[in-house]
Design a protein around this motif. Structure first.
Motif, PDB file in Angstrom:
ATOM      1  N   LEU A   1      76.226   5.392  60.369  1.00 24.22           N
ATOM      2  CA  LEU A   1      76.113   6.820  60.032  1.00 24.22           C
ATOM      3  C   LEU A   1      75.154   7.104  58.883  1.00 24.22           C
ATOM      4  O   LEU A   1      75.290   8.094  58.169  1.00 24.22           O
ATOM      5  CB  LEU A   1      77.502   7.422  59.735  1.00 24.22           C
ATOM      6  CG  LEU A   1      78.439   7.486  60.945  1.00 24.22           C
ATOM      7  CD1 LEU A   1      79.876   7.741  60.506  1.00 24.22           C
ATOM      8  CD2 LEU A   1      77.980   8.582  61.902  1.00 24.22           C
TER       9      LEU A   1
ATOM     10  N   VAL B   1      73.264  11.978  63.268  1.00 19.92           N
ATOM     11  CA  VAL B   1      73.968  10.842  63.867  1.00 19.92           C
ATOM     12  C   VAL B   1      73.103  10.210  64.954  1.00 19.92           C
ATOM     13  O   VAL B   1      72.607  10.900  65.853  1.00 19.92           O
ATOM     14  CB  VAL B   1      75.323  11.283  64.447  1.00 19.92           C
ATOM     15  CG1 VAL B   1      76.013  10.116  65.151  1.00 19.92           C
ATOM     16  CG2 VAL B   1      76.218  11.833  63.341  1.00 19.92           C
TER      17      VAL B   1
ATOM     18  N   GLU C   1      72.724   8.243  68.119  1.00 21.90           N
ATOM     19  CA  GLU C   1      73.562   7.897  69.270  1.00 21.90           C
ATOM     20  C   GLU C   1      73.296   6.487  69.795  1.00 21.90           C
ATOM     21  O   GLU C   1      74.114   5.924  70.546  1.00 21.90           O
ATOM     22  CB  GLU C   1      73.362   8.912  70.393  1.00 21.90           C
ATOM     23  CG  GLU C   1      71.961   8.931  70.969  1.00 21.90           C
ATOM     24  CD  GLU C   1      71.799   9.971  72.066  1.00 21.90           C
ATOM     25  OE1 GLU C   1      70.843   9.847  72.854  1.00 21.90           O
ATOM     26  OE2 GLU C   1      72.628  10.895  72.142  1.00 21.90           O
TER      27      GLU C   1
ATOM     28  N   GLN D   1      81.634   7.900  66.146  1.00 19.35           N
ATOM     29  CA  GLN D   1      80.674   6.807  66.000  1.00 19.35           C
ATOM     30  C   GLN D   1      81.410   5.479  65.810  1.00 19.35           C
ATOM     31  O   GLN D   1      81.021   4.453  66.379  1.00 19.35           O
ATOM     32  CB  GLN D   1      79.730   7.081  64.832  1.00 19.35           C
ATOM     33  CG  GLN D   1      78.504   6.193  64.800  1.00 19.35           C
ATOM     34  CD  GLN D   1      77.414   6.608  65.765  1.00 19.35           C
ATOM     35  OE1 GLN D   1      77.684   7.254  66.777  1.00 19.35           O
ATOM     36  NE2 GLN D   1      76.183   6.238  65.465  1.00 19.35           N
TER      37      GLN D   1
END
Length: 281
Positions: free
Chosen positions: A56, A77, A79, A114
């Motif tokens: 993150l 963020v 992915e 996450q």
């Protein structure tokens, strides 16, 4: 404080694995708390091809006075980060992994998805690895997102005694941190919980023992205890250097009180030799 005592000197470590681990992390664009928090054990861990991955981004939304992680506007963020972490773990042939993160108060899920995606990606690529997550003080809803993936260990560090929170962790709440550990156990009692403390911040002996009791009261299984080392002159100062004998004494007390496994020494950090906790679970 005066010059660091001899027991805090970290021996020089030379190994080809240090370069290998560093190059792989850079190639995959991954962060480690080892580097961001300026951990004294990072050379030893890198030489053993181990690292605590920090997801993150590099920027934390909080500004704790003890921490060397950068405070600032967090990144979007990523992915694709979970699969890159999983690939690194497979390439390094790790058997136990630790995943942590910066605090992301800016996100509605506080980063929980996450963590979940990282756990799921690791399991898809490497079925025999044990997974330890070190999470911020998330809400119970977001903790559930993480416990649903059933990692082996979930940690949340209490860091210090309650009376020092307003100085050391001004944006955190002692009771809220205890509740994180309690909520993990209530959501899935099969997941082991872990917490860590720093000493040398000005806490008293009785306050340390009280913290032990309160961690046990919320079902905490594992405990790490280490010496606080101020990252710079602008961070919270070291009030006292705790001797190795005192760390040994705290370890004996903690074990007698009921923790399943305890690591207590000046250079112990929450993720240092984390595989030993998994082996003793």
């Amino acid at each position: 404080m005066s010059k660091k005592p001899y027991w805090l000197r970290v021996p020089y470590t030379s190994s080809s694995n240090i370069a290998l681990t560093t190059e792989l992390l850079e190639k995959l664009g991954l962060n480690t708390v080892c580097d961001e928090a300026n951990c004294p054990n990072r050379a030893e861990c890198f030489s053993n091809k181990t690292a605590t991955f920090m997801i993150l981004g590099k920027h934390c939304t909080r500004k704790c006075t003890f921490c060397n992680v950068t405070h600032g506007t967090p990144s979007t963020v990523d992915e694709h980060e979970p699969i890159r972490v999983a690939n690194a773990i497979k390439m390094l042939e790790l058997k136990h992994v630790v995943i942590t993160s910066v605090t992301r108060d800016d996100l509605s899920d506080e980063g929980a998805n996450q963590f979940a995606n990282v756990t799921n990606n690791i399991r898809e690529l490497t079925s025999d690895v044990t997974i330890e997550l070190l999470i911020p003080d998330l809400s119970v809803t977001n903790i559930k997102t993480i416990t649903n993936t059933i990692p082996n260990i979930i940690g949340h560090n209490i860091e210090t005694v309650e009376s020092l929170y307003r100085h050391v962790r001004p944006e955190a709440v002692y009771r809220r941190s205890l509740n994180v550990l309690s909520n993990i156990k209530q959501l899935n009692s099969e997941i082991f919980t872990k917490s860590g403390m720093m000493l040398g911040l000005g806490e008293t002996h009785d306050e340390v023992l009280k913290t032990f009791d309160e961690l046990l009261s919320v079902g905490c299984d594992f405990l790490t205890i280490g010496q606080y080392l101020s990252p710079s002159k602008i961070h919270y100062p070291v009030v006292e250097y705790i001797t190795p004998d005192k760390f040994d004494n705290f370890a004996n007390i903690a074990r007698k009180k009921g923790f399943r496994y305890v690591a207590s020494a000046p250079l112990v950090r929450s993720s240092y030799k984390a595989h030993e906790f998994a082996n003793n679970s």
